[in-house]
Design a protein around this motif. Structure first.
Motif, mmCIF file in Angstrom:
data_model
loop_
_atom_site.group_PDB
_atom_site.id
_atom_site.type_symbol
_atom_site.label_atom_id
_atom_site.label_comp_id
_atom_site.label_asym_id
_atom_site.label_seq_id
_atom_site.Cartn_x
_atom_site.Cartn_y
_atom_site.Cartn_z
ATOM 1 N N VAL A 26 0.855 -1.189 0.000
ATOM 2 C CA VAL A 26 0.000 0.000 0.000
ATOM 3 C C VAL A 26 0.893 1.242 0.000
ATOM 4 N N CYS A 27 0.585 2.175 -0.902
ATOM 5 C CA CYS A 27 1.383 3.399 -0.976
ATOM 6 C C CYS A 27 1.202 4.195 0.310
ATOM 7 N N GLY A 28 2.319 4.457 0.943
ATOM 8 C CA GLY A 28 2.286 5.088 2.263
ATOM 9 C C GLY A 28 2.362 6.603 2.187
ATOM 10 N N PRO A 29 2.563 7.214 3.333
ATOM 11 C CA PRO A 29 2.503 8.674 3.399
ATOM 12 C C PRO A 29 3.785 9.347 2.909
ATOM 13 N N THR A 30 3.614 10.556 2.411
ATOM 14 C CA THR A 30 4.746 11.442 2.175
ATOM 15 C C THR A 30 4.867 12.240 3.462
ATOM 16 N N VAL A 31 5.976 12.056 4.161
ATOM 17 C CA VAL A 31 6.031 12.561 5.541
ATOM 18 C C VAL A 31 6.537 14.010 5.606
ATOM 19 N N ALA A 40 -6.235 8.488 7.210
ATOM 20 C CA ALA A 40 -6.796 7.503 8.137
ATOM 21 C C ALA A 40 -7.819 6.629 7.415
ATOM 22 N N ARG A 41 -8.638 7.235 6.558
ATOM 23 C CA ARG A 41 -9.671 6.474 5.841
ATOM 24 C C ARG A 41 -9.001 5.355 5.016
ATOM 25 N N THR A 42 -7.990 5.738 4.269
ATOM 26 C CA THR A 42 -7.336 4.758 3.404
ATOM 27 C C THR A 42 -6.606 3.684 4.220
ATOM 28 N N LEU A 226 -7.944 6.329 -4.727
ATOM 29 C CA LEU A 226 -8.257 6.547 -6.144
ATOM 30 C C LEU A 226 -7.301 7.472 -6.883
ATOM 31 N N ASP A 227 -6.834 8.520 -6.176
ATOM 32 C CA ASP A 227 -5.993 9.526 -6.850
ATOM 33 C C ASP A 227 -4.666 8.942 -7.319
ATOM 34 N N LEU A 228 -4.321 7.749 -6.847
ATOM 35 C CA LEU A 228 -3.030 7.181 -7.230
ATOM 36 C C LEU A 228 -3.108 6.331 -8.501
ATOM 37 N N GLY A 257 -12.061 4.924 -1.930
ATOM 38 C CA GLY A 257 -12.726 6.186 -2.289
ATOM 39 C C GLY A 257 -12.229 7.288 -1.367
ATOM 40 N N PHE A 258 -12.538 8.525 -1.725
ATOM 41 C CA PHE A 258 -12.028 9.651 -0.944
ATOM 42 C C PHE A 258 -12.849 9.934 0.298
ATOM 43 N N LEU A 259 -12.148 10.463 1.270
ATOM 44 C CA LEU A 259 -12.828 11.092 2.382
ATOM 45 C C LEU A 259 -13.080 12.533 1.956
ATOM 46 N N LEU A 260 -14.340 12.953 2.024
ATOM 47 C CA LEU A 260 -14.721 14.275 1.557
ATOM 48 C C LEU A 260 -15.105 15.177 2.726
HETATM 49 P P1 AMP Z 1 -0.020 11.265 0.631
HETATM 50 O O1 AMP Z 1 0.672 11.420 1.941
HETATM 51 O O2 AMP Z 1 -0.727 12.498 0.184
HETATM 52 O O3 AMP Z 1 0.922 10.723 -0.423
HETATM 53 O O4 AMP Z 1 -1.190 10.198 0.814
HETATM 54 C C1 AMP Z 1 -1.016 8.943 1.398
HETATM 55 C C2 AMP Z 1 -2.190 8.047 1.061
HETATM 56 O O5 AMP Z 1 -3.418 8.591 1.557
HETATM 57 C C3 AMP Z 1 -2.402 7.817 -0.434
HETATM 58 O O6 AMP Z 1 -2.810 6.475 -0.653
HETATM 59 C C4 AMP Z 1 -3.496 8.806 -0.747
HETATM 60 O O7 AMP Z 1 -4.161 8.453 -1.928
HETATM 61 C C5 AMP Z 1 -4.367 8.699 0.508
HETATM 62 N N1 AMP Z 1 -5.251 9.866 0.696
HETATM 63 C C6 AMP Z 1 -4.881 11.185 0.713
HETATM 64 N N2 AMP Z 1 -5.982 11.987 0.861
HETATM 65 C C7 AMP Z 1 -7.070 11.161 0.944
HETATM 66 C C8 AMP Z 1 -8.499 11.368 1.106
HETATM 67 N N3 AMP Z 1 -9.035 12.578 1.223
HETATM 68 N N4 AMP Z 1 -9.300 10.269 1.158
HETATM 69 C C9 AMP Z 1 -8.774 9.027 1.059
HETATM 70 N N5 AMP Z 1 -7.456 8.774 0.902
HETATM 71 C C10 AMP Z 1 -6.598 9.815 0.838
#
Ligand code: AMP
Ligand code: ZN
Length: 489
Positions: A26-31, A40-42, A226-228, A257-260
């Motif tokens: 799973v693609c993790g966070p950019t810290v 948190a949702r993802t 989804l954005d990835l 899906g996104f958290l909105l």
């Molecule tokens: P990032 O740190 O921005 O690279 O995001 C880490 C992970 O969280 C990636 O899998 C993103 O797609 C996910 N993510 C970021 N924003 C949201 C959101 N609003 N809803 C769901 N997942 C998200």
């Protein structure tokens, strides 16, 4: 078991590459900042998926990368006058604290970009050797014109991709869709030695290189939000399959899906984000998990505090059912048939979960079952009660809820006594949460008055009641202690 695969845009039977072993990346966070509720949702969705696969008897290897080298990190570090590596380390630590607070299972590996330069460089070299990539000054680009089936994951044409997100226009590229595997060093940026001179990796290559390293040239599940899908995952497929000559790189692509917030994606750039720490200041992490898992992981979900409160109520209802079972005395006029009811709901629960992890439907069956428990529980046989307890235990494990220590039942009383000893009124507190907040507020007053010993005593007392209190720069965060099983995992 069926899972929805973004690759085929349909639900497919889940068959791992090798027997009962499952590799998941799973693609993790950019810290570069604190985790927000979108993250948190993802991560809660994938945590549930890993837990469920384990309950289903799969031996899961779970990998989450940490992006600790990136444009956003460099920009933020510059803003704050801090070294990029130091900033990344700081937010990596915050990420782990938040994930632990949310009751997330630890992944088996958390590879970092900074620790995998040789693997990344090697993959870029292979892509150059095989003619999938070209050099332009100190940069190396992947050539999309050489790609096989580019757009197969996102299902887009080249025009669609060109107008899609995050495509830089750059005169050094042969095609605007080409993407950097390596970026030559720029003044004042961190750089590593490579055959093309000093520089740093492009974003996409890290996940190909680390995925292959920890899970092999082909593996089962790859996830993210989804954005990835485009360009990140589309590019990962090209890099990995180009370099290894094997396909498919990943069998099942799963996207959350996104958290909105009011219909818009929660994100750092829109400024509409709520950090995990902020929301957990007044809410139980288990309630937050239940809030997210009440909606299917692929559907968008709107955050608001009212919905979180209804998740809190549902969580209490589940705890009440558990407490109710624990208090039932062995009945003298036992009735039969409870086993059948339990079996029926268990079947419904598992078939919902087997249907692309439909937690929303699975939970509705659990709520129906708890309704039954209140009605017929008092007449159940002892071993049926035990089976009920075990089933709710499984549900609790899969969702990462119901892990509180049972002594929480006496919590309000204990808090009241503590508050009286502090001279704090609990009049405004309507439940144990409000009572905890009131005690914490009294402790904050002590801390402001530098009465640290007294403040620490309160922290210890709360701990004794099963309330864990942690102090952060911007204020304390509390949570209820979970069972030993969760704490050790
Ligand atoms: P990032 O740190 O921005 O690279 O995001 C880490 C992970 O969280 C990636 O899998 C993103 O797609 C996910 N993510 C970021 N924003 C949201 C959101 N609003 N809803 C769901 N997942 C998200
Ligand atoms: Zn990635």
């Amino acid at each position: 078991m069926q899972v929805y695969n973004t690759l085929g845009k349909t639900k497919e039977e889940f068959t791992p590459l090798t027997g009962r072993e499952v590799g998941i990346y799973v693609c993790g966070p950019t810290v570069y900042d604190l985790s927000h509720l979108g993250h948190a949702r993802t991560y809660i969705a994938f945590d549930m998926i890993v837990r469920y696969l384990r309950v289903r008897g799969y031996k899961v290897c779970y990998v989450v990368n940490i992006t600790d080298i990136d444009d956003k990190i460099i920009a933020r570090a510059r803003e704050l006058g801090e070294a990029p590596q130091a900033l990344a380390k700081r937010f990596e630590a915050e990420f782990f604290t938040d994930m632990d607070t949310l009751g997330m299972l630890r992944a088996d590996h958390y590879p970092k970009v900074s620790g995998h330069m040789p693997e990344i460089i090697k993959m870029a070299e292979r892509l150059l050797e095989k003619g999938y990539a070209y050099r332009a000054g100190g940069d190396v680009y992947f050539s999309v014109d050489r790609a096989v089936g580019y757009g197969r994951l996102s299902g887009q044409s080249s025009e669609g991709m060109l107008t899609g997100a995050r495509v830089d226009v750059n005169p050094a590229k042969r095609n605007n869709l080409d993407f950097a595997l390596w970026k030559g060093a720029k003044e004042g940026e961190p750089a590593w030695e490579s055959p093309w001179g000093p520089g740093r990796p492009g974003w996409h290559i890290e996940c190909s290189a680390m995925g292959v390293k920890y899970l092999g040239e082909q593996f089962d599940i790859h996830g993210g939000a989804l954005d990835l899908i485009f360009p990140h995952h589309e590019n990962e497929i090209q890099q990995s399959e180009g370099a290894t000559g094997k396909g498919p790189f990943v069998r099942y692509w799963l996207h959350t899906g996104f958290l909105l917030v009011k219909g818009e994606k929660m994100s750092k750039s829109l400024g509409n984000f709520i950090t995990v720490k902020d929301v957990l200041r007044g809410h139980d992490p288990e309630a937050l998990r239940l809030f997210f898992l009440s909606v299917h992981y692929r559907s968008p979900i709107d955050f608001d505090y009212q919905n979180l409160q209804s998740a809190e109520k549902n969580l209490e209802r589940l705890y009440n059912a558990l407490n109710f079972i624990d208090r039932i005395e062995k009945s003298t006029d036992e009735i039969k048939g409870i086993k059948d009811i339990l079996e029926l709901y268990k079947k419904k629960f598992y078939s919902s979960m087997d249907d692309d992890f439909n937690t929303s439907k699975a939970l509705s069956h659990v709520y129906e079952l708890t309704g039954e428990i209140f009605k017929i529980g008092p007449k159940a046989k002892a071993d049926d009660l035990l089976s009920l307890r075990e089933f709710l235990g499984e549900v609790g494990y899969i969702f990462g809820i119901l892990q509180r220590e049972p002594q929480v039942r006496g919590l309000e009383e204990a808090l009241r006594a503590l508050a009286i000893s502090l001279g704090t009124a609990l009049a405004a507190a309507t439940d144990y949460r409000g009572a905890i907040e009131a005690v914490i507020a009294a402790r904050e007053t002590l801390r402001r008055g530098k009465e640290y010993a007294a403040a620490d005593r309160i922290r210890q007392e709360l701990m004794g009641m099963g309330v864990i209190l942690e102090d952060f720069k911007d204020g304390p965060v509390w949570r209820l202690k979970r069972s030993a099983r969760d704490a050790s995992s």
